[in-house]
Design a protein around this motif. Structure first.
Motif, mmCIF file in Angstrom:
data_model
loop_
_atom_site.group_PDB
_atom_site.id
_atom_site.type_symbol
_atom_site.label_atom_id
_atom_site.label_comp_id
_atom_site.label_asym_id
_atom_site.label_seq_id
_atom_site.Cartn_x
_atom_site.Cartn_y
_atom_site.Cartn_z
ATOM 1 N N TRP A 1 29.082 29.787 89.770
ATOM 2 C CA TRP A 1 28.846 30.216 88.383
ATOM 3 C C TRP A 1 28.312 31.646 88.345
ATOM 4 N N PHE B 1 31.299 33.744 88.604
ATOM 5 C CA PHE B 1 32.001 33.842 87.315
ATOM 6 C C PHE B 1 31.376 34.925 86.437
ATOM 7 N N MET B 2 30.048 34.957 86.405
ATOM 8 C CA MET B 2 29.381 35.969 85.583
ATOM 9 C C MET B 2 29.610 37.369 86.150
ATOM 10 N N PHE C 1 32.893 38.500 85.122
ATOM 11 C CA PHE C 1 32.911 38.812 83.696
ATOM 12 C C PHE C 1 32.642 40.301 83.462
ATOM 13 N N LEU D 1 38.437 28.301 85.729
ATOM 14 C CA LEU D 1 37.273 28.896 85.069
ATOM 15 C C LEU D 1 37.168 30.387 85.373
ATOM 16 N N SER E 1 39.501 32.106 83.110
ATOM 17 C CA SER E 1 38.993 32.091 81.734
ATOM 18 C C SER E 1 37.891 33.124 81.523
ATOM 19 N N PHE E 2 36.971 33.221 82.471
ATOM 20 C CA PHE E 2 35.912 34.226 82.358
ATOM 21 C C PHE E 2 36.500 35.632 82.360
ATOM 22 N N SER F 1 36.337 38.331 79.221
ATOM 23 C CA SER F 1 35.727 39.655 79.364
ATOM 24 C C SER F 1 36.690 40.758 78.948
#
Length: 417
Positions: free
Chosen positions: A153, A156-157, A160, A285, A288-289, A293
């Motif tokens: 996770w 993912f950030m 982004f 995911l 998607s991120f 962005s």
């Protein structure tokens, strides 16, 4: 995904109103999961050592499409209008679907296991051995609930803030260079911007295809994160400080080169840390991120650009410094692999299965036996990297070990030493 893209392109070709055109683009966006699926498939069919090279090559071929597509599309538009251009794009998607259907083998173990028993039983019969009837096989174990690790996770950030670099540059650079270097001369500004985009396209193709693999072999994975991030940070800073057009173009070369050196890092780390049963979800995911962005980035940067034009490049530089730090931290603290099997050992069937007493070493069965084992595992890397995928049937495992042993001329009646 490919059929959705084909349908959206065909709908766009004959759209006569703005709502229909918008609907076509929405369908196209909903069909945009091919990148995540491709990354997931690469994880299934490559080893850990092979994966960085193949993922970088995937990026290179995407770059070819991004560079050649607009040129071909413009030529088709000039030839026959929007209908010819869009229908040609739909045709390419249909061809993709046909190639996937004919040449890409399923690697999802829950799908493959449905046919593996019959295939293994037939193989045993052909070899003259005893097959384990499907009726005697143990039922599949219920799927276990597995969560993605927290560090994924965090990745993912990080993605982004990394993903919108190209789209933000594309959004503001044309206007920026026109005002800063050419006093509003749009022709000169557009020419410089076009040269910068061509440079990005060349880096997007050339670096992953020819430079990344030898570079990675020389400096190592963690050092590639540092070097790639440093190039992006410095390049973006020079973009903002540039007082001449050639300085701006040179800075673009620097950061575009560095971005490709660090480009495959996030997918590689995801493939390294995600539980085997959730690799597809993780890449979905991740996509998607990244898409989110790229939508939010230009809108979020507009007030910053209006306040002080070069600040957009400074912001991207600082963002990349943070992203590079996160990626390096995740890389040095990440485990080698989730549920890693002992080195050189292929996992045996579970206790109580017909061949649970057999211990099969890769050094014992040799490359032929190991390759045969992989062909029945449902994914090319599951037996070696993960010790078998969840929900495999014990009966299928039994046939697998029997046939593997038979291929190398040994009996399964006694443990393999």
């Amino acid at each position: 995904s490919t059929l959705g893209s084909a349908g959206s392109a065909a709908l766009l070709a004959y759209s006569s109103t703005l709502p229909i055109a918008a609907a076509a683009r929405i369908v196209n966006g909903l069909s945009g999961g091919t990148g995540g699926i491709a990354n997931t498939y690469l994880v299934d069919v490559t080893t850990v050592e092979e994966r960085p090279g193949y993922m970088s090559k995937l990026t290179a071929f995407v770059g070819i499409g991004l560079a050649v597509g607009p040129i071909v599309g413009g030529w088709l538009f000039a030839l026959g209008g929007v209908e010819v251009a869009c229908l040609s794009a739909a045709g390419v998607s249909v061809v993709n679907f046909v190639f996937i259907f004919l040449f890409i083998k399923e690697t999802n173990p829950s799908v493959v296991s449905g046919n593996a028993a019959a295939e293994a039983e037939a193989a045993a019969a052909a070899e003259g051995g005893e097959a384990v009837p499907a009726a005697t096989q143990a039922p599949a174990a219920p799927p276990s609930r597995t969560k993605l690790p927290l560090k994924i996770w965090v990745l993912f950030m990080a993605s982004f803030f990394q993903s919108p670099i190209f789209v933000v540059f594309d959004t503001f650079s044309n206007l920026y260079v026109t005002e800063r270097f050419y006093d509003g001369d749009e022709a000169k500004g557009t020419a410089l911007f076009s040269h910068c985009m061509a440079i990005i396209g060349v880096c997007l193709f050339f670096v992953p295809l020819f430079i990344y693999k030898p570079f990675l072999g020389r400096v190592g994975f963690n050092a590639s994160i540092i070097i790639g991030s440093a190039f992006v940070i410095v390049g973006m800073l020079i973009n903002g400080f540039a007082t001449k057009d050639w300085m701006f173009m040179a800075a673009t070369v620097v950061w575009a080169f560095g971005f490709q050196l660090s480009g495959p890092v996030v997918p590689i780390l995801i493939s390294k840390m995600a539980p085997p049963g959730m690799i597809g979800s993780a890449f979905g995911l991740f996509t998607s991120f990244g898409n989110a962005s790229r939508v939010i980035g230009p809108a979020a940067m507009t007030p910053l650009y209006n306040w002080f034009h070069p600040s957009v490049f400074y912001f991207l530089s600082v963002s990349m410094a943070i992203v590079g730090t996160i990626l390096f931290w995740v890389s040095v603290t990440a485990p080698d692999s989730p549920a890693q099997a002992p080195a050189g050992q292929i996992s045996a069937p579970s206790e109580g299965s017909p061949c649970s007493s057999a211990s099969v070493s890769s050094s014992t069965v040799g490359s032929r036996g190991a390759n045969f084992a992989r062909s029945y595992s449902g994914t090319a890397s599951s037996m070696v990297a993960y010790g078998g995928m969840p929900n495999q049937l014990d009966g299928i495992n039994a046939l697998l070990w029997q046939n593997t042993a038979r291929r190398v001329g040994r009996s399964t009646s006694a443990p393999l030493q």
